[in-house]
Write an enzyme that holds these catalytic residues in place. Sequence first.
Site, PDB file in Angstrom:
ATOM      1  N   ASN A  75       0.839  -1.207   0.000  1.00 24.68           N
ATOM      2  CA  ASN A  75       0.000   0.000   0.000  1.00 24.68           C
ATOM      3  C   ASN A  75       0.870   1.251   0.000  1.00 24.68           C
ATOM      4  O   ASN A  75       1.758   1.334  -0.866  1.00 24.68           O
ATOM      5  CB  ASN A  75      -1.119  -0.030   1.051  1.00 24.68           C
ATOM      6  CG  ASN A  75      -0.756  -0.327   2.464  1.00 24.68           C
ATOM      7  OD1 ASN A  75      -0.435  -1.445   2.807  1.00 24.68           O
ATOM      8  ND2 ASN A  75      -0.799   0.662   3.336  1.00 24.68           N
ATOM      9  N   ASP A  76       0.675   2.193   0.876  1.00 22.89           N
ATOM     10  CA  ASP A  76       1.257   3.542   0.757  1.00 22.89           C
ATOM     11  C   ASP A  76       2.725   3.615   0.326  1.00 22.89           C
ATOM     12  O   ASP A  76       3.559   2.863   0.841  1.00 22.89           O
ATOM     13  CB  ASP A  76       1.243   4.249   2.126  1.00 22.89           C
ATOM     14  CG  ASP A  76      -0.032   4.106   2.883  1.00 22.89           C
ATOM     15  OD1 ASP A  76      -0.984   3.546   2.350  1.00 22.89           O
ATOM     16  OD2 ASP A  76      -0.075   4.551   4.039  1.00 22.89           O
ATOM     17  N   TRP A 125      -3.468  -7.368   3.120  1.00 19.89           N
ATOM     18  CA  TRP A 125      -2.798  -6.534   4.114  1.00 19.89           C
ATOM     19  C   TRP A 125      -2.475  -7.386   5.336  1.00 19.89           C
ATOM     20  O   TRP A 125      -3.269  -8.249   5.725  1.00 19.89           O
ATOM     21  CB  TRP A 125      -3.716  -5.366   4.496  1.00 19.89           C
ATOM     22  CG  TRP A 125      -3.053  -4.343   5.370  1.00 19.89           C
ATOM     23  CD1 TRP A 125      -2.284  -3.309   4.962  1.00 19.89           C
ATOM     24  CD2 TRP A 125      -3.121  -4.260   6.798  1.00 19.89           C
ATOM     25  NE1 TRP A 125      -1.845  -2.586   6.050  1.00 19.89           N
ATOM     26  CE2 TRP A 125      -2.347  -3.148   7.194  1.00 19.89           C
ATOM     27  CE3 TRP A 125      -3.742  -5.017   7.795  1.00 19.89           C
ATOM     28  CZ2 TRP A 125      -2.183  -2.763   8.529  1.00 19.89           C
ATOM     29  CZ3 TRP A 125      -3.583  -4.637   9.126  1.00 19.89           C
ATOM     30  CH2 TRP A 125      -2.809  -3.517   9.476  1.00 19.89           C
ATOM     31  N   ASP A 178       2.133   7.939  10.760  1.00 17.30           N
ATOM     32  CA  ASP A 178       2.584   8.398   9.441  1.00 17.30           C
ATOM     33  C   ASP A 178       3.411   9.690   9.497  1.00 17.30           C
ATOM     34  O   ASP A 178       3.066  10.695   8.853  1.00 17.30           O
ATOM     35  CB  ASP A 178       1.389   8.587   8.477  1.00 17.30           C
ATOM     36  CG  ASP A 178       0.433   7.405   8.474  1.00 17.30           C
ATOM     37  OD1 ASP A 178       0.866   6.293   8.817  1.00 17.30           O
ATOM     38  OD2 ASP A 178      -0.755   7.591   8.130  1.00 17.30           O
ATOM     39  N   TRP A 192      -8.518   1.396  -0.336  1.00 14.39           N
ATOM     40  CA  TRP A 192      -8.878   0.455   0.728  1.00 14.39           C
ATOM     41  C   TRP A 192     -10.203  -0.225   0.435  1.00 14.39           C
ATOM     42  O   TRP A 192     -11.145   0.424  -0.024  1.00 14.39           O
ATOM     43  CB  TRP A 192      -8.952   1.178   2.085  1.00 14.39           C
ATOM     44  CG  TRP A 192      -7.581   1.508   2.581  1.00 14.39           C
ATOM     45  CD1 TRP A 192      -7.018   2.754   2.684  1.00 14.39           C
ATOM     46  CD2 TRP A 192      -6.581   0.577   2.991  1.00 14.39           C
ATOM     47  NE1 TRP A 192      -5.725   2.651   3.135  1.00 14.39           N
ATOM     48  CE2 TRP A 192      -5.433   1.335   3.346  1.00 14.39           C
ATOM     49  CE3 TRP A 192      -6.523  -0.812   3.114  1.00 14.39           C
ATOM     50  CZ2 TRP A 192      -4.248   0.744   3.792  1.00 14.39           C
ATOM     51  CZ3 TRP A 192      -5.344  -1.399   3.559  1.00 14.39           C
ATOM     52  CH2 TRP A 192      -4.230  -0.618   3.895  1.00 14.39           C
TER      53      TRP A 192
HETATM   54  C1  FRU Z   1      -2.866   4.608   4.953  1.00 15.77           C
HETATM   55  C2  FRU Z   1      -2.527   3.755   6.169  1.00 15.77           C
HETATM   56  C3  FRU Z   1      -1.619   4.523   7.101  1.00 15.77           C
HETATM   57  C4  FRU Z   1      -0.917   3.434   7.843  1.00 15.77           C
HETATM   58  C5  FRU Z   1      -0.753   2.386   6.777  1.00 15.77           C
HETATM   59  C6  FRU Z   1      -0.815   0.972   7.284  1.00 15.77           C
HETATM   60  O1  FRU Z   1      -3.218   3.888   3.834  1.00 15.77           O
HETATM   61  O2  FRU Z   1      -3.704   3.351   6.807  1.00 15.77           O
HETATM   62  O3  FRU Z   1      -2.283   5.443   7.933  1.00 15.77           O
HETATM   63  O4  FRU Z   1       0.316   3.849   8.362  1.00 15.77           O
HETATM   64  O5  FRU Z   1      -1.780   2.602   5.825  1.00 15.77           O
HETATM   65  O6  FRU Z   1      -0.483   0.063   6.293  1.00 15.77           O
END
Ligand code: FRU
Length: 506
Positions: A41-42, A66, A169, A306
């Site tokens: 993801n991010d 995830w 984050d 998501w």
């Molecule tokens: C954003 C998030 C962040 C977190 C991460 C977990 O997509 O929810 O806030 O650090 O993904 O994977």
Amino acid sequence: MKRHEQAIEKATKSINQAKDKVSKNYWRLNYHVASPAYWINDPNGFIFYKGEYHLFYQHHPFTSQWGPMHWGHVKSKDLTFWEHLPVALAPSEEYDKDGCFSGSAIEKDGKLYLMYTGHKWTGENHDTDLEQVQCLAVSEDGVSFKKIASNPVIKGAPEGDIHPHHIRDPKVWKHGDYYYCVIGNKTKEEVGQVLLYRSEDLLEWEFLNIVAKGGGNFGFMWECPDLFHLDGHDILMMSPQGMVSEGHLYQNLHQSGYVLGKLDYESGKLDHGSFRLLDYGFDFYAPQSTIDDQGRRVMVAWMAMWESEMPEQEFDWAGAMTLPRQLFIEDGQIISKPMPEVEKLRNNLTQFENVIFDGKRVFEGVSGYCLELDIVIDAKEATQFGLRLRVNDESKEETVLSYDCNESFLTLDRNKSGKGLKGIRKAPVELKDNQLHLRVFLDKSSIEIFINGGEKVMTSRIYPSESSTGIEFFAKGPISINSLKKWNLDKSVDVITKYSKSMAEN
Ligand code: FRU
């Protein structure tokens, strides 16, 4: 830190075992970053360090879902050709035992520091039973990272209306003699906000203020904040969770956008205007930016959303990064353009000029699945016009882009794109001198549309079959295609290099 090395070794083994099979999946992207296998993801830790761009990403290296977060890692000399590096961070300590969540990178004394959120579950309820602290890891070579002994560097939330558990984050930068970081958070009553901290050495952090806070339809939690200066403005990008849709706006589960204003570094407050989206497509979240040696502000985001259906999960991978984009300010708004370096991938130009038609039109040589289109259309007297991409008339697959001249909206329709989610997204677009300019990037399972020089962008995954390669223009009423250019694009990710070969053999 043996535990950390062992955890990385375990992740590497898992990826190495899966990657050959994953690489055979048709939907694997040719020029977008994805991990060699399993979930991502991010974007995290995006930085220009010692002459190269490093990009990390949230990664679960054991399944296509995830799970406990690691940091995957790629690097590039030009933001176009990317090379996979070993997993950089893995959960290994008590404070990050359930995940190394999102964060950022900074260079100090020639070393590369990663600042990330250590995540821990403390019970069954994943909304309330969690603990999040901020941590540092450091590298001398930009490849292997050690978590520092005094972690976590920020533990516990400050006093006040600050949710004690959802605090994550960190995005770090240097201004004057200090380091600063913004951290995503919410109030105890579920209003999204961002915290600002200051430090002299990255190790000891002082809470300055709540730099910005939502209210109204502005989300119950702000994730992945990023604060930077661009063309005379201070910009706070963030990803608010749970904004309610308003007409064509906020149609995705969560949003990513920005406010523009002025940061007072003493009070720690951002005086800012209203929220704007960064992208109008289906799949764009958690953008992160960095600045490079040419002073360019470059942004990349997670090309997914998501809780979306991700058909590639069946093939043991999930998620990808968007094309990196350069940000500019024009007329008080962010403009995003593909980096000029992506043009290195272009080959086999096919070109047409001043073609006037009404109805349908195909162009010889204009088809494919991994390409760039640069199109200038004069709307003339048409009421609607557009193009169908990834078309297969037999299986009835198509992804449709259509402009409505009365409504002034560009619509992306993926109802018949292939596998996966359906639906439409709309971007408000005004014609300029009665013209629409589109730059469309197709990869094997994605589409990115840069509209009128990047004034609006639409980013989406699509999952057509291999044989869906047609491109057809349509118009209700006459239009003129003033210019149509099409290039095939080369592959620049997952290309076998000496380095990736030796990594695989290890
Ligand atoms: C954003 C998030 C962040 C977190 C991460 C977990 O997509 O929810 O806030 O650090 O993904 O994977």
